[in-house]
Design a protein around this motif. Structure first.
Motif, PDB file in Angstrom:
ATOM      1  N   LEU A   1      -9.374  81.722 -65.383  1.00  0.00           N
ATOM      2  CA  LEU A   1      -9.871  81.907 -65.064  1.00  0.00           C
ATOM      3  C   LEU A   1     -10.507  82.317 -63.586  1.00  0.00           C
ATOM      4  CD1 LEU A   1     -12.807  82.239 -66.918  1.00  0.00           C
ATOM      5  CD2 LEU A   1     -13.158  80.062 -66.578  1.00  0.00           C
ATOM      6  N   THR A   2      -9.779  81.839 -62.971  1.00  0.00           N
ATOM      7  CA  THR A   2     -10.091  81.559 -61.095  1.00  0.00           C
ATOM      8  C   THR A   2      -9.643  83.253 -60.840  1.00  0.00           C
ATOM      9  OG1 THR A   2      -8.235  80.557 -61.051  1.00  0.00           O
ATOM     10  CG2 THR A   2     -10.208  79.886 -61.051  1.00  0.00           C
ATOM     11  N   GLU A   3      -8.461  83.894 -62.044  1.00  0.00           N
ATOM     12  CA  GLU A   3      -8.263  85.007 -61.373  1.00  0.00           C
ATOM     13  C   GLU A   3      -8.674  86.643 -61.676  1.00  0.00           C
ATOM     14  OE1 GLU A   3      -3.554  84.184 -63.545  1.00  0.00           O
ATOM     15  OE2 GLU A   3      -4.406  85.612 -63.282  1.00  0.00           O
ATOM     16  N   GLU A   4     -10.012  86.436 -62.353  1.00  0.00           N
ATOM     17  CA  GLU A   4     -10.173  88.191 -62.491  1.00  0.00           C
ATOM     18  C   GLU A   4     -11.683  87.396 -63.707  1.00  0.00           C
ATOM     19  OE1 GLU A   4      -8.533  90.821 -65.258  1.00  0.00           O
ATOM     20  OE2 GLU A   4      -6.288  90.418 -63.958  1.00  0.00           O
ATOM     21  N   PRO A   5     -12.650  88.406 -63.651  1.00  0.00           N
ATOM     22  CA  PRO A   5     -13.803  88.209 -64.376  1.00  0.00           C
ATOM     23  C   PRO A   5     -13.294  88.331 -65.684  1.00  0.00           C
ATOM     24  CG  PRO A   5     -14.126  90.353 -62.501  1.00  0.00           C
ATOM     25  CD  PRO A   5     -12.603  89.678 -63.119  1.00  0.00           C
ATOM     26  N   ASP A   6     -13.916  87.431 -66.801  1.00  0.00           N
ATOM     27  CA  ASP A   6     -13.346  87.148 -68.073  1.00  0.00           C
ATOM     28  C   ASP A   6     -14.295  88.109 -69.046  1.00  0.00           C
ATOM     29  OD1 ASP A   6     -12.606  85.256 -70.616  1.00  0.00           O
ATOM     30  OD2 ASP A   6     -14.167  86.084 -71.148  1.00  0.00           O
ATOM     31  N   THR A   7     -13.730  89.012 -69.209  1.00  0.00           N
ATOM     32  CA  THR A   7     -14.207  90.424 -70.258  1.00  0.00           C
ATOM     33  C   THR A   7     -15.675  89.821 -71.379  1.00  0.00           C
ATOM     34  OG1 THR A   7     -12.513  90.953 -69.690  1.00  0.00           O
ATOM     35  CG2 THR A   7     -14.114  92.238 -71.639  1.00  0.00           C
ATOM     36  N   LEU A   8     -15.273  89.068 -71.796  1.00  0.00           N
ATOM     37  CA  LEU A   8     -16.676  88.320 -73.112  1.00  0.00           C
ATOM     38  C   LEU A   8     -17.893  88.549 -72.013  1.00  0.00           C
ATOM     39  CD1 LEU A   8     -17.367  88.611 -75.980  1.00  0.00           C
ATOM     40  CD2 LEU A   8     -16.385  86.094 -75.680  1.00  0.00           C
ATOM     41  N   VAL A   9     -17.157  87.318 -71.081  1.00  0.00           N
ATOM     42  CA  VAL A   9     -18.310  86.716 -70.252  1.00  0.00           C
ATOM     43  C   VAL A   9     -19.297  88.493 -69.416  1.00  0.00           C
ATOM     44  CG1 VAL A   9     -19.193  85.707 -68.247  1.00  0.00           C
ATOM     45  CG2 VAL A   9     -17.175  85.256 -69.899  1.00  0.00           C
ATOM     46  N   VAL A  10     -18.699  89.483 -69.024  1.00  0.00           N
ATOM     47  CA  VAL A  10     -19.121  90.428 -68.124  1.00  0.00           C
ATOM     48  C   VAL A  10     -20.020  91.044 -69.661  1.00  0.00           C
ATOM     49  CG1 VAL A  10     -18.260  92.685 -68.229  1.00  0.00           C
ATOM     50  CG2 VAL A  10     -17.255  91.407 -66.998  1.00  0.00           C
ATOM     51  N   THR A  11     -19.224  91.037 -70.112  1.00  0.00           N
ATOM     52  CA  THR A  11     -20.306  91.991 -71.737  1.00  0.00           C
ATOM     53  C   THR A  11     -21.419  91.226 -72.123  1.00  0.00           C
ATOM     54  OG1 THR A  11     -18.084  92.606 -73.051  1.00  0.00           O
ATOM     55  CG2 THR A  11     -20.005  92.457 -74.210  1.00  0.00           C
ATOM     56  N   ASN A  12     -21.194  89.141 -71.973  1.00  0.00           N
ATOM     57  CA  ASN A  12     -22.735  89.206 -72.643  1.00  0.00           C
ATOM     58  C   ASN A  12     -23.877  88.436 -71.270  1.00  0.00           C
ATOM     59  OD1 ASN A  12     -22.250  89.102 -75.523  1.00  0.00           O
ATOM     60  ND2 ASN A  12     -20.603  87.479 -74.969  1.00  0.00           N
ATOM     61  N   HIS A  13     -22.906  88.744 -70.501  1.00  0.00           N
ATOM     62  CA  HIS A  13     -23.952  88.383 -69.206  1.00  0.00           C
ATOM     63  C   HIS A  13     -23.892  89.004 -67.472  1.00  0.00           C
ATOM     64  CE1 HIS A  13     -24.144  84.669 -70.993  1.00  0.00           C
ATOM     65  NE2 HIS A  13     -23.091  84.849 -71.150  1.00  0.00           N
ATOM     66  N   GLY A  14     -22.603  90.466 -67.535  1.00  0.00           N
ATOM     67  CA  GLY A  14     -22.743  91.138 -66.591  1.00  0.00           C
ATOM     68  C   GLY A  14     -21.680  90.572 -65.163  1.00  0.00           C
TER      69      GLY A  14
ATOM     70  N   VAL B   1     -17.645  91.776 -83.435  1.00  0.00           N
ATOM     71  CA  VAL B   1     -16.353  91.267 -82.337  1.00  0.00           C
ATOM     72  C   VAL B   1     -17.415  91.645 -80.988  1.00  0.00           C
ATOM     73  CG1 VAL B   1     -14.362  91.961 -80.514  1.00  0.00           C
ATOM     74  CG2 VAL B   1     -14.694  91.709 -83.546  1.00  0.00           C
ATOM     75  N   ALA B   2     -17.951  91.147 -80.062  1.00  0.00           N
ATOM     76  CA  ALA B   2     -18.547  91.072 -78.709  1.00  0.00           C
ATOM     77  C   ALA B   2     -18.254  92.064 -78.003  1.00  0.00           C
ATOM     78  CB  ALA B   2     -19.308  90.367 -78.140  1.00  0.00           C
ATOM     79  N   VAL B   3     -18.056  93.491 -78.247  1.00  0.00           N
ATOM     80  CA  VAL B   3     -17.545  94.565 -77.677  1.00  0.00           C
ATOM     81  C   VAL B   3     -18.618  95.495 -76.320  1.00  0.00           C
ATOM     82  CG1 VAL B   3     -15.580  94.801 -78.582  1.00  0.00           C
ATOM     83  CG2 VAL B   3     -17.540  95.976 -78.981  1.00  0.00           C
ATOM     84  N   GLY B   4     -18.208  95.718 -75.005  1.00  0.00           N
ATOM     85  CA  GLY B   4     -19.354  96.353 -73.846  1.00  0.00           C
ATOM     86  C   GLY B   4     -19.235  97.922 -74.392  1.00  0.00           C
ATOM     87  N   ASP B   5     -20.486  99.262 -74.885  1.00  0.00           N
ATOM     88  CA  ASP B   5     -20.677 100.217 -74.763  1.00  0.00           C
ATOM     89  C   ASP B   5     -18.959 100.956 -73.507  1.00  0.00           C
ATOM     90  OD1 ASP B   5     -22.691  99.815 -76.248  1.00  0.00           O
ATOM     91  OD2 ASP B   5     -23.623 100.318 -73.890  1.00  0.00           O
TER      92      ASP B   5
END
Lengths: 284, 284
Positions: free
Chosen positions: A216-229, A135-139
């Motif tokens: 998608l317009t409401e909040e930054p997507d967590t998985l996109v933040v994890t993978n792309h910032g 599962v792709a997760v952040g630190d």
């Protein structure tokens, strides 16, 4: 809100399985696998197998098993296909919702009750879920390396020493993980999106698509933040906000797939919303 | 043929449900609902709901219930969506195959054993299945109007007087119904198509598509004969035989949908074949 009763006669577990299928069939769902798009290493058919494989764990949730046991069983069943993680996040949201529905209170209060009643054992099972799929997760935060979910069952002693329930684990992640925020915030976005799916018209898969773009317009997507910032995740929100019809949504889907942008957390939330809409009688 | 064991750990009932999903996702499947095409009154999402709704009946078959009880339960569950008959014919083939697999002998001999062991009660349950959905069928033979399936449970006394088992009913229909011929002929086309799905490469939904087109060239599709007559059904075979690649299959799909030609019986057989291929370990 009085909940219209579904006329399907499906129990919550079956509605949850159907939500997994309707989620992946919702088209376009920019950046995600949908009815007309695969990702390079993740195919539509693997989501079908993931949904069917999840059914045993979802049934356990309906029958009163603990959140942890039901979730781990569902993830294990889901992972019996070659695509890896198809619906881990969806299941994390669906399991407490199924339990709340089975207990007769599918509401923000009802599911919060289920979430708050989770135990340390549930937390341990949740961590074990990460051993079944990547599962792709952040630190984790600086002071919580012993709680890195990637440690799987290796984190058990830390969970037990710190006496952390699954709800506590979600609280620790809520700031940076939209699914954890659903857990700690009464599944607010899931219930809101369910309302818009119910109020919408046409095939459910079209309603799912529109609800997805709205989310998608409401909040930054967590998985996109994890993978792309964070910056890219904010751009994704802005680009979604420019979509005004199906054609533009299709164009954005082509762009996101080409750019490798996969807003998977938003797909999890629309799946949870679809489950709620099915329980409340959205027609198929 | 020694059957490689699936590594999914799914039981036959779950493989059957997955076969229903992979069948509808097989694309292009000229004239049928597929991943990119709906029919005017029959949508992809209704097949998803039909598959999930069938699961209880399929599970009964796996656990040793009679063919009739399992089939009627599956059809009843399948019909809990607004599209009407999505997978009646698929289930008629899947239920004996699931039973044969659960008994450890998924072979032409094994499923023939299941078919031949059916009873008069199974025939009565089969007829009751027609009360849950409208199924397009041809007229019965001159001397068998009391056995018209459209009579539903109204045919029960005729079945009991004539002492007809479900296998006997299939024998009476075999001449004009390709699904009944599977029952009385060791599911020959299903097993042959399963072999070609297993020998093929790439995503299973692509293999399903190719197997479908191959099956379509072999025999007139029963549903096309019912709706358009023998001559059109023969033309459908000839047009399918001209297909040599994906592009041509897509073009034929567009033509058939526009002409209202729906080779649904061929889809039933490819669904049965997909089940056998899953049991024999086709990778997903």
């Amino acid at each position: 809100m009085p909940a219209p009763v579904s006329n399907r006669g499906f129990g919550p577990a079956r509605h949850a399985e159907l939500a997994l299928l309707l989620e992946v069939a919702g088209t376009p769902k920019p950046g995600n696998v949908d009815r007309t798009r695969d990702l390079s290493a993740l195919h539509f058919e693997q989501f079908l197998a993931g949904a069917v494989g999840s059914s045993e764990g979802l049934r356990l949730a309906e029958r009163g098993a603990s959140v942890g046991e039901a979730f781990e069983t569902a993830v294990e069943g889901m992972s019996k296909q070659g695509g890896g993680n198809t619906q881990f996040g969806c299941l994390l949201l669906l399991v407490p919702l199924v339990k709340a529905a089975a207990e007769g209170d599918l509401s923000p209060e009802g599911v919060t009750g289920v979430a708050e009643a989770t135990t340390i054992d549930d937390a341990v099972s949740f961590y074990r879920g990460f051993e079944h799929v990547d599962v792709a997760v952040g630190d984790p935060p600086e002071d919580a390396h012993d709680l890195d979910v990637r440690r799987g069952s290796g984190a058990e002693s830390a969970l037990r020493e710190r006496e952390l329930t699954l709800y506590d684990v979600m609280e620790l992640s809520a700031e940076r993980d939209a699914n954890a925020r659903e857990w700690t915030g009464g599944f607010a976005r899931s219930f809101r999106a369910a309302k818009s799916i119910l109020a919408d018209e046409g095939p459910v898969t079209d309603r799912v698509s529109r609800a997805f773009v709205d989310l998608l317009t409401e909040e930054p997507d967590t998985l996109v933040v994890t993978n792309h910032g964070e910056k890219v995740a904010r751009e994704v929100m802005a680009r979604a906000a420019e979509v005004s019809d199906r054609e533009e949504a299709d164009a954005l889907a082509a762009e996101f797939v080409a750019e490798g942008i996969n807003p998977g957390t938003t797909a999890d939330i629309v799946c949870a919303a679809t489950f709620i809409a099915l329980e409340r009688g959205v027609p198929l």
